[in-house]
Design a protein around this motif. Structure first.
Motif, PDB file in Angstrom:
ATOM      1  N   GLU A 130       0.778  -1.252  -0.018  1.00 11.59           N
ATOM      2  CA  GLU A 130      -0.101   0.044   0.121  1.00 11.59           C
ATOM      3  C   GLU A 130       0.818   1.327  -0.100  1.00 11.59           C
ATOM      4  O   GLU A 130       0.312   2.350  -0.442  1.00 11.59           O
ATOM      5  N   THR A 131       2.337   1.316   0.481  1.00 16.49           N
ATOM      6  CA  THR A 131       2.930   2.479   0.579  1.00 16.49           C
ATOM      7  C   THR A 131       3.758   2.423  -0.485  1.00 16.49           C
ATOM      8  O   THR A 131       4.800   3.439  -0.741  1.00 16.49           O
ATOM      9  N   GLY A 132       3.825   1.413  -1.598  1.00 14.40           N
ATOM     10  CA  GLY A 132       4.888   1.280  -2.499  1.00 14.40           C
ATOM     11  C   GLY A 132       6.247   1.014  -2.084  1.00 14.40           C
ATOM     12  O   GLY A 132       7.240   1.145  -2.682  1.00 14.40           O
ATOM     13  N   GLN A 133       6.521   0.680  -1.020  1.00 16.16           N
ATOM     14  CA  GLN A 133       7.947   0.425  -0.079  1.00 16.16           C
ATOM     15  C   GLN A 133       8.272  -0.972  -0.299  1.00 16.16           C
ATOM     16  O   GLN A 133       9.351  -1.568  -0.343  1.00 16.16           O
ATOM     17  N   GLY A 134       7.166  -2.025  -0.312  1.00 22.07           N
ATOM     18  CA  GLY A 134       7.477  -3.563  -0.147  1.00 22.07           C
ATOM     19  C   GLY A 134       8.213  -4.123  -1.528  1.00 22.07           C
ATOM     20  O   GLY A 134       9.251  -4.852  -0.885  1.00 22.07           O
ATOM     21  N   ALA A 135       7.731  -3.803  -2.470  1.00 21.55           N
ATOM     22  CA  ALA A 135       8.239  -4.508  -3.865  1.00 21.55           C
ATOM     23  C   ALA A 135       9.837  -3.929  -3.783  1.00 21.55           C
ATOM     24  O   ALA A 135      10.674  -4.534  -3.846  1.00 21.55           O
ATOM     25  N   VAL A 136       9.944  -2.707  -3.378  1.00 22.18           N
ATOM     26  CA  VAL A 136      11.461  -1.946  -3.566  1.00 22.18           C
ATOM     27  C   VAL A 136      12.135  -2.791  -2.373  1.00 22.18           C
ATOM     28  O   VAL A 136      13.313  -3.319  -2.818  1.00 22.18           O
ATOM     29  N   GLU A 137      11.930  -3.013  -1.234  1.00 22.99           N
ATOM     30  CA  GLU A 137      12.359  -3.782  -0.158  1.00 22.99           C
ATOM     31  C   GLU A 137      12.876  -5.310  -0.727  1.00 22.99           C
ATOM     32  O   GLU A 137      14.088  -5.561  -0.447  1.00 22.99           O
ATOM     33  N   VAL A 138      12.039  -5.665  -1.140  1.00 24.75           N
ATOM     34  CA  VAL A 138      12.161  -7.261  -1.435  1.00 24.75           C
ATOM     35  C   VAL A 138      13.247  -7.252  -2.589  1.00 24.75           C
ATOM     36  O   VAL A 138      14.151  -7.992  -2.578  1.00 24.75           O
ATOM     37  N   LEU A 139      12.945  -6.313  -3.682  1.00 20.00           N
ATOM     38  CA  LEU A 139      14.088  -6.441  -4.818  1.00 20.00           C
ATOM     39  C   LEU A 139      15.417  -6.005  -4.441  1.00 20.00           C
ATOM     40  O   LEU A 139      16.102  -6.502  -5.144  1.00 20.00           O
ATOM     41  N   HIS A 140      15.621  -5.149  -3.521  1.00 20.67           N
ATOM     42  CA  HIS A 140      16.931  -4.603  -2.986  1.00 20.67           C
ATOM     43  C   HIS A 140      17.589  -5.682  -1.947  1.00 20.67           C
ATOM     44  O   HIS A 140      18.486  -5.642  -1.570  1.00 20.67           O
ATOM     45  N   ILE A 289       6.298   6.135  -4.372  1.00 19.88           N
ATOM     46  CA  ILE A 289       6.100   6.231  -5.828  1.00 19.88           C
ATOM     47  C   ILE A 289       6.062   4.781  -6.583  1.00 19.88           C
ATOM     48  O   ILE A 289       6.538   3.874  -6.235  1.00 19.88           O
ATOM     49  N   PHE A 290       4.896   4.795  -7.197  1.00 16.19           N
ATOM     50  CA  PHE A 290       4.674   3.512  -8.200  1.00 16.19           C
ATOM     51  C   PHE A 290       4.956   3.820  -9.408  1.00 16.19           C
ATOM     52  O   PHE A 290       4.375   4.686 -10.201  1.00 16.19           O
ATOM     53  N   PRO A 291       5.527   2.702  -9.938  1.00 16.17           N
ATOM     54  CA  PRO A 291       5.613   2.918 -11.724  1.00 16.17           C
ATOM     55  C   PRO A 291       4.298   2.085 -12.159  1.00 16.17           C
ATOM     56  O   PRO A 291       3.635   1.580 -11.515  1.00 16.17           O
ATOM     57  N   THR A 292       4.464   2.205 -13.505  1.00 17.23           N
ATOM     58  CA  THR A 292       3.180   1.784 -14.217  1.00 17.23           C
ATOM     59  C   THR A 292       3.316   0.019 -13.982  1.00 17.23           C
ATOM     60  O   THR A 292       4.715  -0.442 -14.152  1.00 17.23           O
ATOM     61  N   ILE A 293       2.406  -0.861 -14.300  1.00 13.52           N
ATOM     62  CA  ILE A 293       2.693  -2.276 -14.407  1.00 13.52           C
ATOM     63  C   ILE A 293       2.772  -2.345 -15.974  1.00 13.52           C
ATOM     64  O   ILE A 293       1.833  -1.995 -16.851  1.00 13.52           O
ATOM     65  N   GLN A 294       3.711  -2.968 -16.280  1.00 15.18           N
ATOM     66  CA  GLN A 294       3.987  -3.316 -17.820  1.00 15.18           C
ATOM     67  C   GLN A 294       3.882  -4.677 -18.325  1.00 15.18           C
ATOM     68  O   GLN A 294       5.008  -5.429 -17.630  1.00 15.18           O
ATOM     69  N   ASN A 295       2.835  -5.254 -18.583  1.00 14.98           N
ATOM     70  CA  ASN A 295       2.549  -6.652 -18.840  1.00 14.98           C
ATOM     71  C   ASN A 295       3.352  -7.254 -19.951  1.00 14.98           C
ATOM     72  O   ASN A 295       3.479  -6.225 -21.005  1.00 14.98           O
ATOM     73  N   ASP A 296       3.911  -8.403 -19.893  1.00 13.61           N
ATOM     74  CA  ASP A 296       4.502  -9.183 -21.012  1.00 13.61           C
ATOM     75  C   ASP A 296       3.296  -9.483 -21.846  1.00 13.61           C
ATOM     76  O   ASP A 296       2.337 -10.358 -21.086  1.00 13.61           O
ATOM     77  N   ASP A 297       3.305  -9.637 -23.193  1.00 14.06           N
ATOM     78  CA  ASP A 297       2.221 -10.108 -24.190  1.00 14.06           C
ATOM     79  C   ASP A 297       2.058 -11.690 -24.150  1.00 14.06           C
ATOM     80  O   ASP A 297       0.920 -12.099 -23.873  1.00 14.06           O
ATOM     81  N   ALA A 298       3.378 -12.091 -24.005  1.00 12.10           N
ATOM     82  CA  ALA A 298       2.994 -13.833 -23.908  1.00 12.10           C
ATOM     83  C   ALA A 298       2.527 -14.245 -22.650  1.00 12.10           C
ATOM     84  O   ALA A 298       1.686 -15.146 -22.524  1.00 12.10           O
ATOM     85  N   ALA A 299       2.842 -13.671 -21.472  1.00 15.40           N
ATOM     86  CA  ALA A 299       2.245 -13.739 -20.066  1.00 15.40           C
ATOM     87  C   ALA A 299       0.795 -13.660 -20.151  1.00 15.40           C
ATOM     88  O   ALA A 299       0.055 -14.404 -19.491  1.00 15.40           O
ATOM     89  N   TYR A 329       7.390  -2.352  -9.992  1.00 22.00           N
ATOM     90  CA  TYR A 329       8.707  -2.641  -9.808  1.00 22.00           C
ATOM     91  C   TYR A 329       9.141  -3.944 -10.442  1.00 22.00           C
ATOM     92  O   TYR A 329      10.159  -4.227 -10.914  1.00 22.00           O
ATOM     93  N   PHE A 330       8.209  -4.961  -9.991  1.00 20.67           N
ATOM     94  CA  PHE A 330       8.751  -6.535 -10.567  1.00 20.67           C
ATOM     95  C   PHE A 330       8.773  -6.463 -12.189  1.00 20.67           C
ATOM     96  O   PHE A 330       9.457  -7.023 -12.658  1.00 20.67           O
ATOM     97  N   SER A 331       7.573  -5.888 -12.493  1.00 22.10           N
ATOM     98  CA  SER A 331       7.324  -5.960 -14.116  1.00 22.10           C
ATOM     99  C   SER A 331       8.570  -5.156 -14.801  1.00 22.10           C
ATOM    100  O   SER A 331       8.808  -5.241 -15.992  1.00 22.10           O
ATOM    101  N   GLN A 332       9.291  -4.255 -14.218  1.00 27.04           N
ATOM    102  CA  GLN A 332      10.573  -3.605 -14.846  1.00 27.04           C
ATOM    103  C   GLN A 332      11.631  -4.419 -14.984  1.00 27.04           C
ATOM    104  O   GLN A 332      12.485  -4.330 -15.984  1.00 27.04           O
ATOM    105  N   ILE A 333      11.689  -5.593 -13.943  1.00 22.76           N
ATOM    106  CA  ILE A 333      12.639  -6.461 -14.321  1.00 22.76           C
ATOM    107  C   ILE A 333      12.635  -8.095 -14.677  1.00 22.76           C
ATOM    108  O   ILE A 333      13.525  -8.766 -14.867  1.00 22.76           O
ATOM    109  N   MET A 334      11.278  -8.398 -14.681  1.00 21.32           N
ATOM    110  CA  MET A 334      11.108  -9.622 -14.846  1.00 21.32           C
ATOM    111  C   MET A 334       9.924  -9.782 -15.996  1.00 21.32           C
ATOM    112  O   MET A 334       8.990  -8.756 -15.631  1.00 21.32           O
TER     113      MET A 334
END
Ligand SMILES: [Zn+2]
Ligand SMILES: [Zn+2]
Length: 378
Positions: A130-140, A289-299, A329-334
């Motif tokens: 909800e605060t946009g911090q969790g994904a960043v913490e996990v990825l770092h 700070i939340f980026p957009t979710i960028q979906n992969d076509d095949a997924a 944030y996950f969709s930026q790297i996978m």
């Protein structure tokens, strides 16, 4: 209904009764741990304070796929008469993360019952969405490096769509957003001599007016992009004093990260110009700070394929959703596949005080994730 459904529902409602706020999901994490450990994961990886991932290995080498759920609840008091309503004052699972966690717990049970032929599957329980911090913490978190997946999937329940409908979109799925706090410092004076003060009030009025011009400047933006004033404050409640300090808080929102950059630059330029002309000291900071979710076509195509196989209704969204999700944030790297699952018509919206996750979509969601897992790892 089956014993399995009853058990999942009971677990979901237990999570609902004890919501925990972003970054403080200690007991929630323990409950998840206790449940999933019973299914014998091959590895357990702690990520930051409260994040946790469970790894299930297949029989041979192969691709890695990840499924993600969120652990946190909201600082909003629940207003419902449910027998399992929140007992934690001022806190509520009003975004359905209790349901999303339960779906991954149910998925763990299915995966454990039949080991994959190849590869590995990772069930990620992420804090502080909800605060946009969790994904960043996990990825770092250094431990995340070896968990990188070939595909990552997640869903969010969406009220006011038909119950169980799978909502798809290629490319951008949800908006980018960020909070902006603007501080303007001048000088107070006696209210009888406002000409001696450096009041931020005129600057605040100018900024709010000019924001409308930026919002309506459609030619500069490729996608829907705008700022919303969410809070304004100036001076003290003292009738003898002209204010010397003020703040404005805005939320910036855009359907593309490029347009978000443009919006940020336009607003920063405006702030600097107004502060200079009004002789005020300017300070500003960003948060959530939340980026957009960028979906992969095949997924997305894979989600659609298994949804149809599972006889679930599907639809493609014309526009991205206006809300934001730190899954971006996950969709930026996978390569990522994020989709919505209808929570039913006439249902309270997300973050409303009387919202409750619809248990009826637990089993269909588990089936859908399980089918993705089978397609990719068998
Ligand atoms: Zn939420
Ligand atoms: Zn949510």
């Amino acid at each position: 209904m089956s014993d399995r459904y009853d058990a999942l529902k009971a677990f979901r409602q237990e999570l609902h009764r004890h919501p925990e706020l972003s970054g403080r999901e200690y007991r929630t994490m323990e409950k998840i741990m206790e449940k999933v450990m019973a299914y014998g994961p091959d590895r357990v990886v702690k990520l930051g304070e409260t994040g946790i991932a469970f790894v299930f290995l297949g029989k041979e080498e192969g691709p890695t796929i990840m499924f993600r759920a969120e652990l946190d609840a909201l600082p909003i008091a629940e207003e419902s008469m449910l027998p399992y309503r929140s007992v934690e004052e001022g806190k509520g699972h009003l975004c359905g993360h209790d349901g999303h966690m339960t779906i991954l717990v149910g998925l763990a049970e299915r995966i454990a019952s039949q080991k994959a032929q190849k590869g590995r599957v990772i069930l990620l329980f992420q804090p502080a969405e909800e605060t946009g911090q969790g994904a960043v913490e996990v990825l770092h978190s250094p431990a995340f490096d070896e968990l990188r997946a070939d595909y990552i999937f997640a869903l969010h329940n969406v009220p006011d769509f038909p119950l169980g409908q799978v909502i798809l979109r290629k490319g951008h799925f949800s908006a980018a957003s960020r909070g902006l706090t603007v501080k303007l410092k001048g000088k107070t004076a006696h209210a009888a001599h406002p000409e001696q003060a450096l009041s931020p009030v005129n600057a605040i009025a100018r900024i709010i007016n000019e924001l409308e011009r930026i919002n309506q400047n459609n030619t500069s933006f490729e996608t829907l992009s705008f700022a919303t004033v969410i809070h304004v404050q100036a001076g003290e409640i003292a009738f003898g004093t002209t204010p010397g300090y003020g703040e404005i808080r805005l939320t910036l929102r855009s359907f593309s990260d490029r347009d978000m950059d443009f919006l940020v630059r336009a607003i920063e330029g405006l702030l600097q110009q107004v502060a200079m002309e009004e002789k005020l000291l300017l300070d500003f900071t960003y948060s959530e700070i939340f980026p957009t979710i960028q979906n992969d076509d095949a997924a997305v195509e894979l989600i659609e394929e298994v949804a149809i196989e599972n006889k679930m209704a599907t639809r493609y969204q014309k526009e991205p959703f206006r809300w934001s999700e730190d899954f971006g944030y996950f969709s930026q790297i996978m390569p990522a596949g994020f989709f919505g699952l209808g929570a039913g018509h006439g249902y309270p919206a997300l973050h409303h005080p009387d919202y409750d996750f619809p248990d009826e979509i637990l089993l269909p969601a588990i089936d859908l994730f399980y089918s993705i897992y089978q397609k990719l790892l068998n």
